[in-house]
Design a protein around this motif. Structure first.
Motif, PDB file in Angstrom:
ATOM      1  N   ILE A  34       0.728  -1.145  -0.195  1.00 58.62           N
ATOM      2  CA  ILE A  34       0.002   0.004  -0.024  1.00 58.62           C
ATOM      3  C   ILE A  34       0.600   1.298   0.079  1.00 58.62           C
ATOM      4  O   ILE A  34       1.756   1.382   0.905  1.00 58.62           O
ATOM      5  N   THR A  35       0.786   2.135  -0.967  1.00 60.14           N
ATOM      6  CA  THR A  35       1.449   3.323  -1.110  1.00 60.14           C
ATOM      7  C   THR A  35       0.664   4.453  -0.793  1.00 60.14           C
ATOM      8  O   THR A  35       1.490   5.496  -0.385  1.00 60.14           O
ATOM      9  N   TRP A  83       2.951   5.983   1.902  1.00 57.83           N
ATOM     10  CA  TRP A  83       4.263   5.041   2.459  1.00 57.83           C
ATOM     11  C   TRP A  83       5.140   4.820   1.175  1.00 57.83           C
ATOM     12  O   TRP A  83       5.048   4.589   0.063  1.00 57.83           O
ATOM     13  N   THR A  84       6.633   4.747   1.841  1.00 56.79           N
ATOM     14  CA  THR A  84       7.606   4.104   0.769  1.00 56.79           C
ATOM     15  C   THR A  84       8.238   2.961   1.675  1.00 56.79           C
ATOM     16  O   THR A  84       8.120   2.794   2.785  1.00 56.79           O
ATOM     17  N   ASN A  97      10.518  -4.772   1.382  1.00 56.93           N
ATOM     18  CA  ASN A  97       9.389  -4.474   1.447  1.00 56.93           C
ATOM     19  C   ASN A  97       9.015  -4.013   2.836  1.00 56.93           C
ATOM     20  O   ASN A  97       7.965  -4.129   3.276  1.00 56.93           O
ATOM     21  N   ALA A  98       9.950  -3.475   3.649  1.00 47.04           N
ATOM     22  CA  ALA A  98       9.977  -2.946   5.059  1.00 47.04           C
ATOM     23  C   ALA A  98       9.624  -1.692   4.804  1.00 47.04           C
ATOM     24  O   ALA A  98      10.265  -0.809   3.991  1.00 47.04           O
ATOM     25  N   LEU A  99       8.652  -1.146   5.817  1.00 50.17           N
ATOM     26  CA  LEU A  99       8.055   0.309   5.677  1.00 50.17           C
ATOM     27  C   LEU A  99       9.403   1.371   6.070  1.00 50.17           C
ATOM     28  O   LEU A  99       9.797   1.271   7.126  1.00 50.17           O
ATOM     29  N   ILE A 100       9.723   2.262   5.169  1.00 44.91           N
ATOM     30  CA  ILE A 100      10.829   3.357   5.572  1.00 44.91           C
ATOM     31  C   ILE A 100      10.451   4.558   5.619  1.00 44.91           C
ATOM     32  O   ILE A 100      10.942   5.302   6.251  1.00 44.91           O
ATOM     33  N   SER A 101       9.245   5.027   5.106  1.00 44.74           N
ATOM     34  CA  SER A 101       8.677   6.197   5.284  1.00 44.74           C
ATOM     35  C   SER A 101       7.087   6.244   5.268  1.00 44.74           C
ATOM     36  O   SER A 101       6.561   5.598   4.355  1.00 44.74           O
TER      37      SER A 101
END
Length: 319
Positions: free
Chosen positions: A207-208, A222-223, A228-232
């Motif tokens: 999901i972005t 989200w980025t 595929n770990a959430l970084i932002s």
């Protein structure tokens, strides 16, 4: 590899974002959840064997394999000490609060659990001095995501919670209904469903972007890294930077270790396109076993530095 969503399960601070098989289908929560494969609920015989006492006891549970002690300081002064006894799944069986000045111990909660064949928690029964007695039933999809939770909340109301995830276990929407079990017709006290008009996904199924219709923030983006770990995560208030009438945005940037452990989070306030200010930073450290041993929360804008340090003691080998 351990993957932790920014400020979700571990830090739980600002927006509720998180982690099933998702395409670009924008169907409502309840119908999507019904289509997902779930595990069977524990039988009445199973739950009847749960023995959490009504009166809280400091007796160490026989299933405890680890003692976990957490010491929390705020601006250098000890504010709390907590001792928890964990089972082989690292779930909390007994929680004791220790007075930093007198050393007096007070039992805060006791819990017991059942697990499915995959090791997922399927049932939880707890007794807390604050929340009272509660029961929770958990259901999962084929990816191991907890897609449904039902039971009692705060020792009195019953609830049903359905959760929707993207392809990589990030939660982005939910539907919760609270009931009054004492009413004749099980009256609905509240019905809260994530109300959104648009959402986007990347090529990996993450999901972005989502635009909400009734949240205090109007949209979230989200980025992710290559794993595929959430970084932002960026929460837009009044569509900051996207439409006229922009208010502000909060950006949460995360960093991970080579093992995939979340090691730091920076929270940045964007009050206008040319001004950004770091208002909060967080740092996390782990031992060789991957257990959290240090968490620092520097709330710069409020001049508050909170540090929590964890110690672990093996009580016996898990069977």
């Amino acid at each position: 590899m351990k993957k932790i969503s920014i400020l979700l399960a571990l830090l739980c601070m600002l927006t509720a974002v998180g982690c099933g098989d998702i395409s670009n289908d924008k169907s409502i929560i309840s119908s999507a959840a019904d289509e997902q494969k779930t595990t069977a609920e524990p039988t009445s015989q199973d739950t009847a064997e749960m023995t959490v006492p009504t009166e809280l006891s400091a007796e160490i549970p026989a299933e405890a394999v680890t003692k976990k002690t957490a010491v929390k300081t705020v601006n250098g002064e000890i504010s709390s000490i907590t001792v928890c006894y964990l089972n082989e799944h690292d779930d909390e069986l007994l929680k004791i609060k220790v007075d930093p000045e007198t050393g007096e111990e007070t039992v805060d909660s006791r819990s017991e659990y059942l697990y499915d064949e995959n090791g997922n928690m399927s049932y939880e029964k707890s007794n807390s001095c604050i929340l009272g007695e509660n029961e929770h039933y958990y259901k999962y999809n084929e990816n191991g995501d907890n897609i449904r939770l039902e039971g009692t909340k705060n020792g009195k109301t019953s609830f049903e919670l359905d959760i929707i995830y993207d392809s990589n276990h990030h939660q982005y929407a939910s539907h919760e209904i609270l009931y009054d079990p004492e009413s004749a017709d099980n009256e609905i006290l509240s019905d809260n469903k994530t109300d959104y008009s648009d959402c986007e996904f990347d090529d990996n199924g993450n999901i972005t972007f989502i635009r909400y219709n009734d949240q205090k923030y109007s949209a979230v983006s989200w980025t992710y890294n290559e794993e595929n770990a959430l970084i932002s995560e960026t929460s837009y208030y009044s569509d900051y930077g996207k439409e006229e009438g922009a208010s502000y945005a909060l950006v949460q940037n995360a960093k991970y270790s080579d093992n995939g452990d979340l090691t730091s989070v920076d929270i940045i306030l964007l009050s206008d396109p040319d001004t950004e200010k770091t208002i909060r930073t967080q740092e996390l450290r782990y031992d060789e076993a991957g257990r959290l041993i240090y968490m620092e929360d520097n709330y710069i804008s409020k001049n508050r530095l909170t540090v929590t340090e964890y110690e672990y003691e093996a009580l016996k080998q898990a069977e």
